[in-house]
Write a protein that holds these residues in place. Structure first.
Motif, PDB file in Angstrom:
ATOM      1  N   ILE A 131       9.967  21.350 -31.652  1.00 47.94           N
ATOM      2  CA  ILE A 131       9.668  20.894 -33.006  1.00 47.94           C
ATOM      3  C   ILE A 131      10.917  20.337 -33.685  1.00 47.94           C
ATOM      4  CG2 ILE A 131       8.735  21.574 -35.251  1.00 47.94           C
ATOM      5  CD1 ILE A 131       6.732  21.632 -32.940  1.00 47.94           C
ATOM      6  N   GLN A 132      12.074  20.962 -33.471  1.00 52.71           N
ATOM      7  CA  GLN A 132      13.301  20.514 -34.132  1.00 52.71           C
ATOM      8  C   GLN A 132      13.711  19.120 -33.664  1.00 52.71           C
ATOM      9  OE1 GLN A 132      16.070  23.707 -33.292  1.00 52.71           O
ATOM     10  NE2 GLN A 132      15.666  24.696 -35.257  1.00 52.71           N
ATOM     11  N   ASP A 133      13.709  18.906 -32.343  1.00 52.84           N
ATOM     12  CA  ASP A 133      14.109  17.605 -31.794  1.00 52.84           C
ATOM     13  C   ASP A 133      12.953  16.623 -31.718  1.00 52.84           C
ATOM     14  OD1 ASP A 133      16.545  18.820 -31.475  1.00 52.84           O
ATOM     15  OD2 ASP A 133      16.270  19.235 -29.337  1.00 52.84           O
ATOM     16  N   LYS A 134      11.727  17.097 -32.013  1.00 52.44           N
ATOM     17  CA  LYS A 134      10.521  16.278 -31.918  1.00 52.44           C
ATOM     18  C   LYS A 134      10.446  15.597 -30.545  1.00 52.44           C
ATOM     19  CE  LYS A 134      10.015  15.475 -36.849  1.00 52.44           C
ATOM     20  NZ  LYS A 134       9.839  14.486 -37.929  1.00 52.44           N
ATOM     21  N   LYS A 135      10.562  16.446 -29.511  1.00 49.87           N
ATOM     22  CA  LYS A 135      10.625  15.963 -28.143  1.00 49.87           C
ATOM     23  C   LYS A 135       9.670  16.772 -27.270  1.00 49.87           C
ATOM     24  CE  LYS A 135      13.974  15.156 -24.414  1.00 49.87           C
ATOM     25  NZ  LYS A 135      15.383  15.357 -23.983  1.00 49.87           N
ATOM     26  N   LEU A 152       3.807  16.365 -36.871  1.00 51.43           N
ATOM     27  CA  LEU A 152       5.142  16.553 -36.285  1.00 51.43           C
ATOM     28  C   LEU A 152       5.187  16.050 -34.846  1.00 51.43           C
ATOM     29  CD1 LEU A 152       5.891  20.159 -37.625  1.00 51.43           C
ATOM     30  CD2 LEU A 152       6.584  17.990 -38.627  1.00 51.43           C
ATOM     31  N   LEU A 153       4.202  16.434 -34.050  1.00 52.65           N
ATOM     32  CA  LEU A 153       4.116  16.009 -32.649  1.00 52.65           C
ATOM     33  C   LEU A 153       2.646  15.821 -32.286  1.00 52.65           C
ATOM     34  CD1 LEU A 153       6.711  18.272 -30.783  1.00 52.65           C
ATOM     35  CD2 LEU A 153       6.830  15.793 -31.009  1.00 52.65           C
TER      36      LEU A 153
END
Length: 607
Positions: A256-260, A209-210
């Motif tokens: 995690i949602q925005d992958k930022k 994910l990241l």
């Protein structure tokens, strides 16, 4: 949870005497004396819902699991235990023994508590090395040697594996869980190899994910309750730019949602503490150069929401309802605790307007909010502090509710409750506020100390006697006329009718009348008559104090006589400011003692 249980809080603590439970009733706000299960407890662990507690003692050599009501669930003989961990719901227990590096004998034991069954044994040289998800379905075991392995059934082979060396693994609070795995290389290899943070979701560990790489010597990952974001607090011992003596600190938000990934600006200063609010929507960070530090609140996306003024603080604690939070100054700081109401805090208002309580307690090594968000627990524990170990409970408005001293207190925790069991309420009036001062207080007679009414009566009588002709011994009786006479050598000159012109050379000179005049001898003020203590006592009417009971009067008389003795002992010593103040009240204490003795012999006291 029943309605009755919802009104009770429990504190589990480990002390020299053993492991104990402290009951705190929210209705009566009273605590019950704890009962100790056994002595010599070295390790203690509890689940996150407050059902079970596991303990191990070197003397007994037994690992025991109790319910929160003290019922024994499991007991097993294990030696050389160095770590205990219960799963979130108390289904499983992990026991970690001291590793034997040469023989690599299996030292990690995993039990199922309900059946008392040993599910599996493994060898793992590091601790902690076990994580569970919130539903107790997946068990994650990790190490630098074997990587990350996910088990659905501990009696079978792992269902998923994440290859590589991982020194830390942190699971999110959601289900299915997100795993944040981190590897920090050895110290001699950190210049060439950066550290790596990788985030994957169970059961698809191969999907990243990241991922992020940076240089660091130490780091910690903190998940929010929603499992949507995590904080990385990393530090480097040496600042290559040379701008900071304390090294370099990096604070990042992994969304995690925005992958930022967002980096928080802390001005290249040390981060003393950072914590998520229980709601998971925001976090607070305390950073800066000691002793006065900054504090800021950010959203889960890394957006600045509020900045606090500089103050001596280094710790942040959120209440379970996320409405109240504490900014504290512990360690080398004085121990000030300020509680704020987050609902009234915005960019346009001052932080002082949101303060709901203040208190001070030095040498605090553990601080925690109660599950109902109304009380805080402050502890001074061993071995951090070898003296004055104690456990205290304060209300959120600063009022002390409970204190108990221990010879050696090792640990204390609130047993968890669901936040839904306690409805959110408005804060109580702050201790010492106008609302609290308006409450009527019942008149009480402090038998072991001074009676306020009697002390004021004696003080007023002394003042009245001075106005009637008494004055303090050695007091000056010189008037303004006598002072003018001394300055003019016994002559009082009238002021000139016209203003004198200044000299032509522009230099100021003393008046001729003050030049070459002999300085007269200073006249000693006549000694004022001392006030006789018996006269003061006779002037006070006994009827004003006859409502006091005879035992109370006798206790107060003994306390007053003790203070008279203490004052007498100070007369021939070099005194500090506090002792001078005490000696100044010698006459008052003596009058109190004489009056109370007269009152006790008069037979006019109430029974």
């Amino acid at each position: 949870m029943s309605g009755e249980e919802a009104h009770n809080l429990r504190i589990a603590f480990r002390a020299r005497e053993g492991c104990g439970m402290l009951d705190f009733d929210l209705k009566t706000q009273k605590t019950l004396k704890p009962d100790f299960k056994s002595g010599g407890i070295d390790y203690m662990s509890h689940d996150t819902i407050g059902n079970n507690i596991a303990t191990w003692g070197r003397k007994s050599g037994k690992v025991e699991v109790f319910t929160c009501h003290g019922d024994l669930l499991m007991s097993v003989d294990v030696d050389k235990v160095m770590g205990l961990k219960l799963s979130h719901k108390g289904t499983y227990l992990a026991i970690w023994k001291a590793p034997e590096m040469e023989s690599r004998k299996e030292n990690l034991l995993l039990y199922k508590i309900s059946t008392k069954e040993l599910l599996t044994t493994l060898w793992n040289p590091t601790w902690p090395c076990v994580e569970w998800d919130q539903a107790d379905i997946n068990t994650v075991i990790f190490s630098l040697h074997t990587g990350v392995k996910v088990y659905e059934d501990l009696t079978k082979e792992p269902v998923q594996e994440l290859a590589g060396k991982w020194s830390q693994v942190h699971m999110s609070y959601t289900s299915p869980s997100v795993i944040a795995a981190m590897y920090i290389p050895p110290e001699n290899d950190r210049d060439k190899t950066p550290s790596i943070i990788k985030m994957v979701r169970i059961p698809k560990l191969e999907k990243v994910l990241l991922e992020h790489k940076l240089r660091m010597d130490d780091a910690n990952i903190i998940w929010n309750r929603k499992g949507t974001a995590a904080l990385l607090n990393a530090s480097l011992d040496l600042d290559e730019s040379g701008k900071s003596y304390y090294g370099e600190t990096t604070l990042m938000v992994f969304n995690i949602q925005d992958k930022k990934i967002t980096q928080i600006d802390t001005g290249r200063t040390p981060v003393h503490d950072v914590k998520w609010a229980e709601s998971g929507k925001e976090f607070c960070v305390v950073y800066g150069t000691m002793p006065s530090n900054k504090a800021s609140i950010y959203s889960e996306k890394g957006e600045l929401l509020y900045n606090f003024d500089i103050a001596p603080r280094n710790t942040i604690h959120w209440s379970p309802h996320s409405r109240l939070f504490s900014l504290c100054g512990f360690g080398n700081l004085p121990g000030n605790v300020i509680n704020y109401d987050r609902s009234t805090l915005d960019k346009k208002s001052s932080a002082n307007a949101s303060v709901v309580g203040k208190f001070q307690m030095s040498s605090v090594t553990k601080f925690a909010w109660s599950p109902c968000s109304r009380y805080v627990m402050c502890c001074t524990t061993h071995p951090r502090m070898t003296t004055a170990n104690k456990l205290c409970i304060y209300k959120h408005n600063g009022e002390k509710m409970y204190e108990e001293a221990h010879t050696e207190l090792y640990d204390a925790v609130w047993l968890p409750h669901s936040s839904k069991a306690f409805p959110q309420r408005d804060p109580s009036p702050m201790r010492g506020s106008v609302q609290e001062a308006e409450k009527p207080k019942a008149a009480t007679f402090r038998a072991a100390g001074r009676d306020p009414g009697l002390a004021n009566a004696i003080k007023n009588q002394l003042s009245a006697n001075k106005r009637a002709g008494y004055s303090a011994p050695g007091a000056s009786t010189r008037t303004s006329e006598s002072f003018t006479s001394w300055r003019t050598g016994g002559k009082v000159e009238e002021a000139p009718a016209e203003e004198e012109k200044p000299p032509s050379d522009g230099k100021r000179r003393a008046p001729d009348i003050l030049v070459n005049q002999p300085k007269p001898k200073k006249e000693k003020a006549p000694k004022a008559p001392k006030q006789d203590i018996s006269e003061i006592v006779d002037q006070l009417p006994l009827e004003d104090f006859t409502t006091k009971s005879y035992p109370d009067v006798v206790k107060a008389m003994k306390a007053a006589k003790k203070k008279v003795q203490e004052c007498s002992a100070l007369r021939d010593k070099t005194l500090n400011d506090m002792q001078r103040k005490k000696l100044a009240n010698y006459s008052n204490f003596k009058a109190e003692a004489a009056y109370l003795e007269k009152l006790s012999k008069s037979g006019k006291t109430s029974q």
